[in-house]
Design an enzyme around this catalytic site. Sequence first.
Site, mmCIF file in Angstrom:
data_model
loop_
_atom_site.group_PDB
_atom_site.id
_atom_site.type_symbol
_atom_site.label_atom_id
_atom_site.label_comp_id
_atom_site.label_asym_id
_atom_site.label_seq_id
_atom_site.Cartn_x
_atom_site.Cartn_y
_atom_site.Cartn_z
ATOM 1 N N ALA A 257 0.831 -1.206 0.000
ATOM 2 C CA ALA A 257 0.000 0.000 0.000
ATOM 3 C C ALA A 257 0.860 1.248 0.000
ATOM 4 O O ALA A 257 1.995 1.252 0.474
ATOM 5 C CB ALA A 257 -0.899 0.001 1.228
ATOM 6 N N GLY A 258 0.307 2.330 -0.526
ATOM 7 C CA GLY A 258 0.972 3.629 -0.497
ATOM 8 C C GLY A 258 1.523 4.039 -1.840
ATOM 9 O O GLY A 258 1.653 5.223 -2.126
ATOM 10 N N GLY B 81 12.180 0.599 3.484
ATOM 11 C CA GLY B 81 13.287 0.179 2.631
ATOM 12 C C GLY B 81 14.261 -0.698 3.403
ATOM 13 O O GLY B 81 13.939 -1.233 4.466
ATOM 14 N N ASN C 208 4.303 -2.139 8.733
ATOM 15 C CA ASN C 208 4.341 -0.774 8.214
ATOM 16 C C ASN C 208 5.745 -0.190 8.438
ATOM 17 O O ASN C 208 6.674 -0.921 8.794
ATOM 18 C CB ASN C 208 3.257 0.055 8.921
ATOM 19 C CG ASN C 208 2.658 1.086 7.997
ATOM 20 O OD1 ASN C 208 3.385 1.841 7.346
ATOM 21 N ND2 ASN C 208 1.335 1.129 7.920
ATOM 22 N N PHE D 171 -1.682 10.104 4.962
ATOM 23 C CA PHE D 171 -2.894 9.636 4.261
ATOM 24 C C PHE D 171 -3.448 10.675 3.287
ATOM 25 O O PHE D 171 -4.658 10.934 3.267
ATOM 26 C CB PHE D 171 -4.002 9.247 5.250
ATOM 27 C CG PHE D 171 -3.788 7.952 5.993
ATOM 28 C CD1 PHE D 171 -2.785 7.063 5.655
ATOM 29 C CD2 PHE D 171 -4.639 7.609 7.056
ATOM 30 C CE1 PHE D 171 -2.613 5.874 6.350
ATOM 31 C CE2 PHE D 171 -4.479 6.424 7.754
ATOM 32 C CZ PHE D 171 -3.460 5.563 7.404
ATOM 33 N N LYS E 54 -2.964 -4.583 9.324
ATOM 34 C CA LYS E 54 -1.567 -4.192 9.086
ATOM 35 C C LYS E 54 -1.000 -3.506 10.320
ATOM 36 O O LYS E 54 -1.532 -2.494 10.770
ATOM 37 C CB LYS E 54 -1.476 -3.262 7.880
ATOM 38 C CG LYS E 54 -0.037 -2.888 7.522
ATOM 39 C CD LYS E 54 0.046 -2.309 6.135
ATOM 40 C CE LYS E 54 1.453 -1.884 5.780
ATOM 41 N NZ LYS E 54 1.513 -1.321 4.424
ATOM 42 N N ASN F 298 1.836 8.455 10.782
ATOM 43 C CA ASN F 298 1.675 9.849 10.372
ATOM 44 C C ASN F 298 0.284 10.434 10.591
ATOM 45 O O ASN F 298 0.026 11.562 10.216
ATOM 46 C CB ASN F 298 2.071 9.994 8.900
ATOM 47 C CG ASN F 298 3.510 9.558 8.666
ATOM 48 O OD1 ASN F 298 4.397 9.923 9.432
ATOM 49 N ND2 ASN F 298 3.733 8.746 7.637
ATOM 50 N N THR F 299 -0.616 9.649 11.171
ATOM 51 C CA THR F 299 -1.912 10.177 11.598
ATOM 52 C C THR F 299 -1.909 10.093 13.118
ATOM 53 O O THR F 299 -1.900 8.988 13.674
ATOM 54 C CB THR F 299 -3.070 9.342 10.999
ATOM 55 O OG1 THR F 299 -3.052 9.505 9.574
ATOM 56 C CG2 THR F 299 -4.420 9.795 11.537
ATOM 57 N N SER G 239 -0.051 3.371 10.461
ATOM 58 C CA SER G 239 0.679 4.525 9.915
ATOM 59 C C SER G 239 1.100 5.397 11.091
ATOM 60 O O SER G 239 0.289 5.709 11.961
ATOM 61 C CB SER G 239 -0.212 5.337 8.984
ATOM 62 O OG SER G 239 0.415 6.600 8.762
ATOM 63 N N ASN H 215 -6.762 -1.072 0.890
ATOM 64 C CA ASN H 215 -6.248 -0.724 2.216
ATOM 65 C C ASN H 215 -7.036 0.471 2.737
ATOM 66 O O ASN H 215 -7.060 1.528 2.114
ATOM 67 C CB ASN H 215 -4.752 -0.405 2.073
ATOM 68 C CG ASN H 215 -4.085 -0.032 3.374
ATOM 69 O OD1 ASN H 215 -4.533 0.868 4.070
ATOM 70 N ND2 ASN H 215 -2.989 -0.702 3.692
ATOM 71 N N ASN I 155 8.807 8.786 5.061
ATOM 72 C CA ASN I 155 7.643 9.553 4.604
ATOM 73 C C ASN I 155 6.781 9.974 5.784
ATOM 74 O O ASN I 155 6.681 9.272 6.779
ATOM 75 C CB ASN I 155 6.831 8.757 3.568
ATOM 76 C CG ASN I 155 5.704 7.949 4.182
ATOM 77 O OD1 ASN I 155 4.630 8.474 4.491
ATOM 78 N ND2 ASN I 155 5.963 6.657 4.409
ATOM 79 N N ARG I 156 6.192 11.155 5.622
ATOM 80 C CA ARG I 156 5.182 11.628 6.579
ATOM 81 C C ARG I 156 4.001 12.203 5.798
ATOM 82 O O ARG I 156 3.536 13.318 6.040
ATOM 83 C CB ARG I 156 5.773 12.652 7.551
ATOM 84 C CG ARG I 156 6.492 13.843 6.928
ATOM 85 C CD ARG I 156 6.766 14.931 7.968
ATOM 86 N NE ARG I 156 7.487 16.050 7.442
ATOM 87 C CZ ARG I 156 8.827 16.187 7.430
ATOM 88 N NH1 ARG I 156 9.593 15.219 7.928
ATOM 89 N NH2 ARG I 156 9.392 17.274 6.942
ATOM 90 N N LEU I 157 3.539 11.407 4.834
ATOM 91 C CA LEU I 157 2.476 11.881 3.946
ATOM 92 C C LEU I 157 1.197 12.203 4.716
ATOM 93 O O LEU I 157 0.553 13.215 4.454
ATOM 94 C CB LEU I 157 2.186 10.814 2.877
ATOM 95 C CG LEU I 157 3.284 10.631 1.819
ATOM 96 C CD1 LEU I 157 3.041 9.358 1.024
ATOM 97 C CD2 LEU I 157 3.298 11.831 0.874
HETATM 98 C C1 LIG Z 1 5.886 6.865 0.440
HETATM 99 C C2 LIG Z 1 5.209 5.755 1.203
HETATM 100 C C3 LIG Z 1 3.834 5.805 1.416
HETATM 101 C C4 LIG Z 1 3.199 4.781 2.121
HETATM 102 N N1 LIG Z 1 1.845 4.836 2.302
HETATM 103 C C5 LIG Z 1 1.208 3.810 2.921
HETATM 104 C C6 LIG Z 1 -0.203 3.805 3.046
HETATM 105 O O1 LIG Z 1 -0.896 4.707 2.574
HETATM 106 N N2 LIG Z 1 -0.771 2.760 3.716
HETATM 107 C C7 LIG Z 1 -0.046 1.722 4.227
HETATM 108 O O2 LIG Z 1 -0.615 0.798 4.792
HETATM 109 N N3 LIG Z 1 1.295 1.695 4.098
HETATM 110 C C8 LIG Z 1 1.928 2.706 3.459
HETATM 111 N N4 LIG Z 1 3.295 2.672 3.320
HETATM 112 C C9 LIG Z 1 4.056 1.554 3.940
HETATM 113 C C10 LIG Z 1 4.349 0.445 2.945
HETATM 114 O O3 LIG Z 1 3.172 -0.156 2.456
HETATM 115 C C11 LIG Z 1 5.203 -0.637 3.622
HETATM 116 O O4 LIG Z 1 4.471 -1.233 4.672
HETATM 117 C C12 LIG Z 1 6.508 -0.104 4.191
HETATM 118 O O5 LIG Z 1 7.029 0.936 3.389
HETATM 119 C C13 LIG Z 1 7.586 -1.190 4.323
HETATM 120 O O6 LIG Z 1 7.833 -1.800 3.075
HETATM 121 P P1 LIG Z 1 9.030 -1.351 2.091
HETATM 122 O O7 LIG Z 1 10.275 -1.312 2.924
HETATM 123 O O8 LIG Z 1 9.075 -2.387 1.022
HETATM 124 O O9 LIG Z 1 8.651 -0.003 1.577
HETATM 125 C C14 LIG Z 1 3.951 3.699 2.626
HETATM 126 C C15 LIG Z 1 5.331 3.655 2.395
HETATM 127 C C16 LIG Z 1 5.965 4.652 1.696
HETATM 128 C C17 LIG Z 1 7.454 4.583 1.461
#
Ligand SMILES: Cc1cc2nc3c(=O)[nH]c(=O)nc-3n(C[C@H](O)[C@H](O)[C@H](O)COP(=O)(O)O)c2cc1C
Length: 362
Positions: free
Chosen positions: A62-63, A266, A244, A115, A215, A175-176, A173, A139, A111-113
Amino acid sequence: MIDAFKTLGRRGLFLFDAETAHGLSIAALKSGVVPTCRVRPDQRLAQTVAGIRFENPLGMAAGFDKNAEVPEALLKLGFGFTEIGTVTPKPQSGNPRPRIFRLVEDEGVINRLGFNNEGHEAAYRRLAAIRGQGIIGVNIGANKDSGDRVADYVAGIRRFYSVARYFTANISSPNTPGLRDLQGRESLAALLLAVLSARDEEAAKAGRKVPVFLKIAPDLTEEGMDDIAAEALAHDLDGLIVSNTTLARDGLKDAVQAKETGGLSGKPVFEKSTAVLAKMRKRVGPALPIIGVGGVSSAETAMEKIRAGADLVQLYSCMVYEGPGLPARIVGGLSRLMDRERAASIRDLRDTRLDYWAAKKV
Ligand SMILES: Cc1cc2nc3c(=O)[nH]c(=O)nc-3n(C[C@H](O)[C@H](O)[C@H](O)COP(=O)(O)O)c2cc1C
């Protein structure tokens, strides 16, 4: 040709700030400029999890595709499934920019988007127009200013029931403000009761049960993990997604970007998220599906999640560094690992390093 990304595409995209580069990637996927990556079907990688037949175990997390703009284009890159969202009932703009930061040396992202998304209706309309058979999960989350967060998750179940192959209730998340409090035992019990009751009502109407996954964060104490496992098992939850992003900042090379507020993902989150995955597998037992996510960058790291207890795997951040050819490379690499292990099914490799990962301190 898709490997040209590593030299041309990546260099080009990295000239832009991370969020603009992301927008360009979505536009490229929408326009069809990014070519399809054929992955050779491999029955050893196919399995049924939570009642769904997955052709391969790798999904887009997701994201990436928050507003369901490019799910089919993502599936064409070789992913076995993709997850749109997080979507909230009302559109919201999220936090002020800049709000995504690359930690290039660490191959991480902060990230601190908050949602940012176009809301339920926009995503629903796009999903309803899709005719393909690919596995697209939805999601769901809560608006920042919501007076009743549980009601926002319930609204997500109801709005997307006809178009979701599975749901993810995202309560992790960072960030909320206050969202992660939903992981506490009493709040979680109330959330699961409401969400799963809504699911059961919709299932009775539709004659089709859509699984619901939860999640969770990687920043949990052992007691916190105990509570989540107990509630997951006490309710009819269909699975967990672990994990997450993390609030931790251990061992980063980029000390400047490391100071940014937000969730880290990452490569730097691989170890922690894999350990929490194994600890949750130990707690919930062998039957509950778990999707492992956090720092997957290769076939080896994807396989390590499976060995630590995951049925399926997702990724997002490492695609920023590796480009759109990454899913096909990972799925092809998994087939080669199956040859090496002489395994008949990827399921046979699950849990083979469970004890090693579960013993790690987080
Ligand atoms: C830019 C960004 C935005 C994300 N937005 C969401 C989101 O909206 N909802 C969510 O459940 N996870 C979100 N994630 C988390 C990812 O789905 C994932 O759980 C997390 O980044 C770890 O996996 P990765 O290391 O492969 O990125 C976001 C991650 C990134 C980097």
